[in-house]
Design a protein around this motif. Structure first.
Motif, PDB file in Angstrom:
ATOM      1  N   SER A 197      -7.713  -3.062   0.940  1.00 44.97           N
ATOM      2  CA  SER A 197      -7.574  -1.624   0.724  1.00 44.97           C
ATOM      3  C   SER A 197      -8.506  -1.175  -0.392  1.00 44.97           C
ATOM      4  N   LYS A 198      -8.705   0.125  -0.484  1.00 41.76           N
ATOM      5  CA  LYS A 198      -9.487   0.728  -1.555  1.00 41.76           C
ATOM      6  C   LYS A 198      -8.713   1.905  -2.124  1.00 41.76           C
ATOM      7  N   GLU A 237      -1.176   7.868   0.989  1.00 39.87           N
ATOM      8  CA  GLU A 237      -2.387   7.763   0.167  1.00 39.87           C
ATOM      9  C   GLU A 237      -2.173   6.680  -0.875  1.00 39.87           C
ATOM     10  N   ASN A 248      -7.582   5.437  -3.069  1.00 42.09           N
ATOM     11  CA  ASN A 248      -7.669   6.720  -2.363  1.00 42.09           C
ATOM     12  C   ASN A 248      -7.745   6.584  -0.846  1.00 42.09           C
ATOM     13  N   ASP A 249      -7.568   5.382  -0.313  1.00 41.14           N
ATOM     14  CA  ASP A 249      -7.423   5.254   1.136  1.00 41.14           C
ATOM     15  C   ASP A 249      -6.277   6.138   1.609  1.00 41.14           C
ATOM     16  N   ARG A 250      -6.478   6.773   2.765  1.00 48.25           N
ATOM     17  CA  ARG A 250      -5.419   7.525   3.415  1.00 48.25           C
ATOM     18  C   ARG A 250      -5.126   6.890   4.769  1.00 48.25           C
ATOM     19  N   ARG A 271     -11.253   6.701   5.151  1.00 41.81           N
ATOM     20  CA  ARG A 271     -11.934   6.149   3.971  1.00 41.81           C
ATOM     21  C   ARG A 271     -13.371   6.667   3.949  1.00 41.81           C
ATOM     22  N   ASN A 272     -13.800   7.115   2.798  1.00 43.92           N
ATOM     23  CA  ASN A 272     -15.171   7.629   2.650  1.00 43.92           C
ATOM     24  C   ASN A 272     -15.467   8.724   3.672  1.00 43.92           C
ATOM     25  N   LEU A 317      -7.121   4.767   9.531  1.00 41.02           N
ATOM     26  CA  LEU A 317      -7.504   4.720   8.122  1.00 41.02           C
ATOM     27  C   LEU A 317      -8.573   5.769   7.888  1.00 41.02           C
TER      28      LEU A 317
END
Length: 232
Positions: free
Chosen positions: A173-174, A231, A176-178, A117-118, A115
């Protein structure tokens, strides 16, 4: 939500990786499998599990990932002994569905799910090989695990009750998570640092995909190499 799929036969005479991604019920479903090297019919084993999970998406009576994997393990055992006349065929498997609420999946073997993220990478799966176990037991460090000479020795794999031990994951999930699901040919060719650099460089997931494929195709591959990029 958007996804891309890629596979490359590499130096092998046969591609034993199988993969699938698609959007159903407002979720991305993605599955990847890598037939076990050193055993016969790895391509058949990997295709079998992918097809079972694809069929379940549209089935009237759907099984949970856990129950489906248990049934698939028995199916591969039967396929090996009753139809292919061999003792054992095997494959890794990493599968998930992801939407705007959660990422839920199941995993066995040394394929991988990460994942992004950020602007950071976290692993949602562990490697079910000898190197991965020693790393979790703190007997070797991450760098040593990457260069470990027996990391191709799988300890858990789909296709035999003896080696059938899987893990599940389920996280919120959030936007724009890839997510990248990959076979070992991919994540042993491209480091997390390179993956993160490419992901952080581009806002467009299309450009991230192109960046990853360029990296793969500019390398001397040692194995079949496959990945799915998602995404949310």
């Amino acid at each position: 939500m958007k996804y891309f799929q890629y596979t490359n036969i590499g130096p092998r005479s046969k591609n034993e990786d199988s993969l699938y991604a698609g959007i159903h019920f407002n979720s991305v479903f993605a599955f990847i499998a890598d037939g076990v090297g050193g055993l016969p019919h790895g391509d058949i084993a990997s295709k079998y599990v992918i097809n079972e999970f694809k069929k379940n998406i549209e089935a009237d009576k759907k099984l949970s990932f856990k129950n489906l994997l248990i049934n698939t393990n028995s199916g591969i055992e039967h396929l090996a002994t009753k139809e292919l006349n061999v003792d054992f065929i095997g494959t890794t498997f990493s599968g998930l569905y992801a939407n705007q609420k959660k990422i839920k999946g199941i995993h066995i073997g040394d394929s991988r799910v990460i994942l992004i993220r950020n602007e950071r990478i976290s692993e949602l799966t562990v490697s079910h090989n000898e190197a991965g176990r020693l790393l979790r037991e703190n007997k070797i460090n991450k760098k040593e695990s990457e260069n470990y000479n027996r990391k191709n020795i799988l300890e858990n794999v789909l296709g035999s009750k003896k080696y059938f031990d899987f893990m599940e994951f389920n996280i919120d999930s959030k936007s724009n998570d890839r997510i990248i699901i990959s076979t070992d040919g991919f994540h042993e060719s491209i480091t997390d640092e390179i993956i993160l650099r490419i992901s952080n460089k581009y806002k467009s997931i299309d450009k991230v995909y192109r960046g990853l494929t360029i990296e793969i195709e500019n390398r001397i591959l040692k194995d079949n190499t496959s990945f799915i990029l998602i995404e949310l």
